[in-house]
Design a protein around this motif. Structure first.
Motif: not given
Length: 128
Positions: A39-40, A62-65, A74-75, A105-106
């Motif tokens: 995660t970034t 924003i957490a980019v998974l 990616k979400s 993400a959900n």
């Protein structure tokens, strides 16, 4: 049709809510260190219209998974937080790329709400 955002009202401080977000959005050690699908956290890009917004958030991230190295998988979880004095208002939404359904993400959002509720029994939320 886009899913409505999750809205949360909590008495936790902005720092506490942000720390829980950072912890919950992290992926497993294996995915971060072995597969490179970590995660970034990024600052959301702005718009020229942001300067006229009446109620700009006090904090946004924003957490980019990770998508196991595939950009299309990616979400992301977008977090916007307002400090209202005696409570904080948080809005979470899912952003996803073409090959992602936003399932991870959900799940992360659900876990975030559950973690906050453990720390703040008076927490209120909608949109889940």
């Amino acid at each position: 049709m886009a899913k409505p955002p999750v809205e949360i009202t909590t008495r936790l401080s902005m720092t506490e809510a942000a720390d829980v977000f950072r912890t919950v959005m992290r992926v497993s050690w294996w995915n971060e260190n072995i597969t490179g699908a970590g995660t970034t956290f990024e600052e959301p890009g702005g718009s020229v219209f942001d300067t006229v917004a009446q109620d700009r958030p006090d904090f946004a991230v924003i957490a980019v998974l990770g998508g196991r190295g595939a950009e299309v998988q990616k979400s992301a979880v977008h977090m916007y937080m307002w400090d209202r004095g005696g409570h904080r208002e948080i809005m979470l939404s899912v952003g996803r790329n073409l090959g992602s359904f936003g399932l991870k993400a959900n799940r992360k959002i659900r876990r975030y709400v559950d973690e906050l509720a453990e720390l703040d029994p008076a927490l209120e939320h909608s949109g889940i």
